[in-house]
Design a protein around this motif. Structure first.
Motif, PDB file in Angstrom:
ATOM      1  N   ASP A 209       0.743  -1.022   0.021  1.00  8.32           N
ATOM      2  CA  ASP A 209       0.113  -0.029  -0.104  1.00  8.32           C
ATOM      3  C   ASP A 209       0.845   1.164   0.086  1.00  8.32           C
ATOM      4  N   VAL A 210       1.824   1.545   0.898  1.00 16.06           N
ATOM      5  CA  VAL A 210       2.652   2.459   0.912  1.00 16.06           C
ATOM      6  C   VAL A 210       3.573   2.742   0.120  1.00 16.06           C
ATOM      7  N   SER A 211       3.911   1.529  -0.715  1.00 17.53           N
ATOM      8  CA  SER A 211       4.863   1.720  -1.964  1.00 17.53           C
ATOM      9  C   SER A 211       4.446   2.497  -3.070  1.00 17.53           C
ATOM     10  N   ASN A 212       2.977   2.786  -2.891  1.00 17.64           N
ATOM     11  CA  ASN A 212       2.265   3.779  -3.935  1.00 17.64           C
ATOM     12  C   ASN A 212       2.117   4.981  -3.286  1.00 17.64           C
ATOM     13  N   PHE A 213       2.433   5.339  -2.274  1.00 19.37           N
ATOM     14  CA  PHE A 213       2.250   6.558  -1.773  1.00 19.37           C
ATOM     15  C   PHE A 213       3.526   7.539  -2.270  1.00 19.37           C
ATOM     16  N   GLU A 214       3.335   8.564  -2.781  1.00 15.23           N
ATOM     17  CA  GLU A 214       4.395   9.555  -3.326  1.00 15.23           C
ATOM     18  C   GLU A 214       4.992  10.005  -1.778  1.00 15.23           C
ATOM     19  N   ARG A 215       4.140  10.330  -0.929  1.00 14.76           N
ATOM     20  CA  ARG A 215       4.795  11.139   0.112  1.00 14.76           C
ATOM     21  C   ARG A 215       5.593  10.243   1.085  1.00 14.76           C
ATOM     22  N   TYR A 216       4.903   8.929   1.083  1.00 18.74           N
ATOM     23  CA  TYR A 216       5.788   7.918   1.923  1.00 18.74           C
ATOM     24  C   TYR A 216       7.322   7.871   1.325  1.00 18.74           C
ATOM     25  N   LEU A 217       7.212   7.527  -0.097  1.00 17.60           N
ATOM     26  CA  LEU A 217       8.453   7.343  -0.500  1.00 17.60           C
ATOM     27  C   LEU A 217       9.750   8.582  -0.241  1.00 17.60           C
ATOM     28  N   LYS A 218       8.972   9.802  -0.169  1.00 22.19           N
ATOM     29  CA  LYS A 218       9.760  10.948   0.072  1.00 22.19           C
ATOM     30  C   LYS A 218      10.534  10.972   1.533  1.00 22.19           C
ATOM     31  N   LEU A 219       9.887   9.990   2.527  1.00 22.22           N
ATOM     32  CA  LEU A 219      10.392  10.124   3.777  1.00 22.22           C
ATOM     33  C   LEU A 219      11.664   9.674   3.697  1.00 22.22           C
ATOM     34  N   SER A 220      12.653  10.087   4.829  1.00 17.98           N
ATOM     35  CA  SER A 220      13.972   9.595   5.076  1.00 17.98           C
ATOM     36  C   SER A 220      14.207   8.108   5.260  1.00 17.98           C
TER      37      SER A 220
END
Length: 725
Positions: A209-220
């Motif tokens: 699920d989170v692999s499709n979240f752009e804002r998750y991918l931008k987390l450190s």
């Protein structure tokens, strides 16, 4: 500044030396908590949990509708958020050598005492106002873990935005709690700050699920590592090992006791700095949960419930039974205008409560009529209440007395099926006739000590002849049929029901039963299975539109209810369901202890004694009539336990003689050597269903003796803690 105090009914500080500060007094209080509640006895395993069960939520409504109103959706979302914490609680309690604080809240005063810099901030909160909270603080021997649990609604319009907002919120909460813990350690010990790990838990989100979240991918990278997802919870032991235990080394310093004591007391303290040590107590948790269950407060909002499946109870339930609300099923049945009614429902569905409510309501209406039209109350119709098991009197008598009704009881005696003859039946009926003629009562409670009393159905037909001018109520009517399969024919069932209908002319005849309990007794022979089907078919044919169903379990915790539901469906799978018995559902979301099933292979020996010493010992502090020991085949307890039971509980008996949900806590012993697979399922159901809050079943069986047994136990592992000895 308010000074912390301890509840005088629990423990006192005595003359424990402190430095006079709030933190110092918490430290002293925590030492007492640690000494009293942070010990493991005997065969106990797992974490030490505070509180012992996840019972902090007020969002307890069970929602079964596919379509919810907007208010119900909000309520359900809040409930789901707490259920996420329950999921983490259950994962943590299986870990070893840790103390878990669930729901650590701290006030402005408590926070500024621990974090002095906060006293100089611009914060305008009052001392007693909440400053912050943390879902879980885990204390190991060399480390601490802070966990914030979030369960955002992923069906929202913008789930990605919802996720990142809840993540940022959790980071803020974690940081605030980390500051608190570090300062507690800085002020109470000389060692350097301990290893503290902190994470945000998202139980609804998987990695995909989170692999499709752009804002998750931008987390450190560090931010991502601090997120625990559903995949991790599913394999929590592995996650815990990889992310916590593997990073803790022997070189790390052991945590000192002083800061730990301070955290324990801080967790137990209210906003006036009173340490509520009873919140740490195992037995107190049992009693508190039981009080919630007995009151049947199964909704958060009692006046005008948000949950459309819950209705406010009629005055008779509130005034005389202490019940504030009913399920819509119960409310509809209670309002029924039918004089001849059979109420079918599983253990804990509120059948007995409905019968009592109906009896009291009849007399209340009679009183109102007398007041309105004149006359005397002595001219009213009396009631017969037929019950099975002497323990039932403890339920009926107080409610009837509170309602101002005169009741007397008559015991049918204790007879074995084979020993009953017409002479003994005649003697019983004559004695009963005298009571009916001479007794001064509103309600006559006639009960049998066991289901085998006056065992043949036709004898009950004779009994009811004595009550032609009474309203008749029969509780647990399945006992009329369950013990008589070798004697049962459709004609006998028809004759019995016709007699009841005949007597019913101009009167009320309400009956409660659990049709499924026909299956909870011996299934050894094909003959019994055939007779069971005959009984079901006869009841279906002759009851017709007089049968109504209850499905919700109201008197057990969610954990016991879920196990009973699974067992019930397994039992019913061996029975042709002629009547369309509904599945058993949750009536609320009140949590308790995970049921325990000890599976002991081989001879009884030390393993059984060890279990009894551990489990019965934990219950010793419960007040009288709060715990019971039930058995299929009696196991001789040590003299010490026999004396303890007689002195404190006085509650023990055979499985088939004890009503369902009889006690808050039950230890059941089921000796199954030589029994069939179906017997095991049935007796296990009976053992578990006797308890409301805390259930322990000792099952003496070799799981490898039958592949079906091992597979059956494996399925139960989703609902119970199986311990193999």
């Amino acid at each position: 500044m308010m000074e912390p105090t301890l509840d005088a009914t629990q423990v006192t500080l005595d003359s424990v030396a402190t430095n006079g500060t709030l933190l110092g007094k918490f430290e002293a209080a925590g030492a007492i908590i640690r000494e009293k509640y942070c010990r493991r006895e005997g065969a106990e395993t797992g974490a030490i949990m505070f509180p012992p069960v996840p019972n902090l939520s007020t969002f307890i409504d069970a929602f079964h509708r596919d379509v919810l109103s907007n208010k119900e959706k909000i309520e359900k979302q809040r409930q789901d958020e707490y259920e996420a914490e329950v999921e983490v609680f259950r994962a943590l309690e299986k870990e070893e050598d840790i103390i878990v604080l669930h729901g650590l809240k701290y006030t402005h005063e408590q926070f500024k005492e621990c974090v002095p810099l906060h006293a100089h901030s611009d914060c305008k909160k009052k001392d007693t106002e909440d400053e912050g909270e943390c879902d879980f603080v885990v204390i190991g021997d060399r480390f601490l873990v802070v966990l914030e649990v979030k369960s955002p609604d992923m069906n929202s319009k913008n789930p990605q935005k919802m996720f990142i907002e809840r993540f940022r919120e959790s980071v803020h909460q974690r940081t605030r709690t980390l500051d608190l813990i570090k300062e507690v350690f800085n002020q109470t010990c000389s060692a350097e700050s301990p290893a503290i790990f902190d994470f945000s838990v998202f139980n609804r989100l998987k990695k995909e699920d989170v692999s499709n979240f752009e804002r998750y991918l931008k987390l450190s990278g560090d931010e991502k590592k601090a997120i625990v997802l559903k995949d991790d919870l599913i394999n929590f032991k592995e996650w815990w090992k990889d992310n916590i235990l593997s990073k803790v080394t022997a070189e790390m310093q052991l945590l000192e006791t002083r800061p730990i004591n301070s955290l324990l007391a801080l967790w137990s303290a209210d906003n006036k700095n009173t340490c509520k040590t009873e919140n740490c107590s195992f037995t107190q948790s049992i009693l508190e949960i039981d009080d919630r269950l007995k009151s049947e407060k199964i909704t958060r909002v009692l006046k005008g419930p948000i949950n459309r499946e819950i209705k406010g109870a009629s005055p008779v339930f509130k005034k005389y039974l202490g019940i504030e609300c009913l399920t819509s099923e119960q409310a509809d049945i209670f309002k029924s205008k039918k004089d001849f009614l059979w109420i079918n429902g599983p253990a804990g569905s509120g059948k007995s409560v409905l019968l009592l409510g109906k009896i009291i309501d009849l007399f209340e209406k009679m009183r109102a009529k007398v007041k309105r039209e004149g006359g005397t109350f002595t001219e009213h119709k009396k009631c017969l209440l037929l019950a099975f098991g002497e323990q039932s009197l403890d339920i009926y008598k107080p409610a009837l007395e509170k309602a101002g009704l005169k009741s007397i009881s008559f015991c049918l005696g204790r007879f074995d099926e084979a020993s009953i003859n017409d002479t003994s039946v005649t003697e019983i009926l004559e004695a009963l006739r005298s009571v009916i003629t001479d007794g001064d009562y509103d309600v006559l409670v006639v009960y049998s000590v066991s289901g085998a009393s006056v065992a043949r159905l036709e004898h009950f037909t004779l009994l009811f002849d004595l009550f032609q001018d009474h309203n008749i109520f029969i509780d647990d009517a399945h006992c009329l049929f369950s013990y008589n399969f070798d004697l049962m024919t459709e004609d006998k069932v028809r004759s019995f029901l016709e007699k009841l209908k005949e007597i019913n002319e101009g009167h009320i005849t309400w009956t409660s039963m659990d049709i499924a309990q026909f299956s909870y007794h011996s299934l050894v022979t094909d003959m019994f299975q055939v007779m069971r089907r005959v009984t079901h078919a006869a009841l279906t044919k002759h009851l017709q539109d007089s049968l109504v169903n209850l499905s919700a379990n109201l008197r057990n915790t969610v954990e016991i209810a879920d196990l009973l539901s699974a067992l019930r469906m397994d039992v019913l799978s061996s029975l042709q369901n002629h009547i369309g018995i509904p599945p058993q559902t949750r009536g609320h979301v009140i949590h308790g202890f995970i049921p325990k099933i000890y599976v002991i292979k081989g001879s009884m020996g030390n393993s059984v004694e060890q279990v009894f010493n551990t489990e019965l010992g934990k219950l010793e502090d419960l007040p009288p009539n709060s715990a019971g020991y039930v058995y299929k085949r009696s196991y001789a307890l040590s003299k010490t336990w026999e004396e303890m039971q007689t002195r404190r509980w006085g509650t023990r008996g055979h499985l088939s003689n004890i009503p369902s949900t009889e006690w808050p806590a039950v230890v059941a012993y089921v000796f199954e050597s030589g029994s069939t697979f179906d017997d095991i399922k049935c007796e296990l159901y009976l053992g578990v269903s006797r308890a409301r809050v805390y259930s322990v079943t000792v099952l003496l069986i070799d799981p490898e003796s039958d592949p079906r047994i091992s597979e059956f136990l494996k399925r139960l592992g989703s609902f119970a803690d199986l311990i193999y000895l």
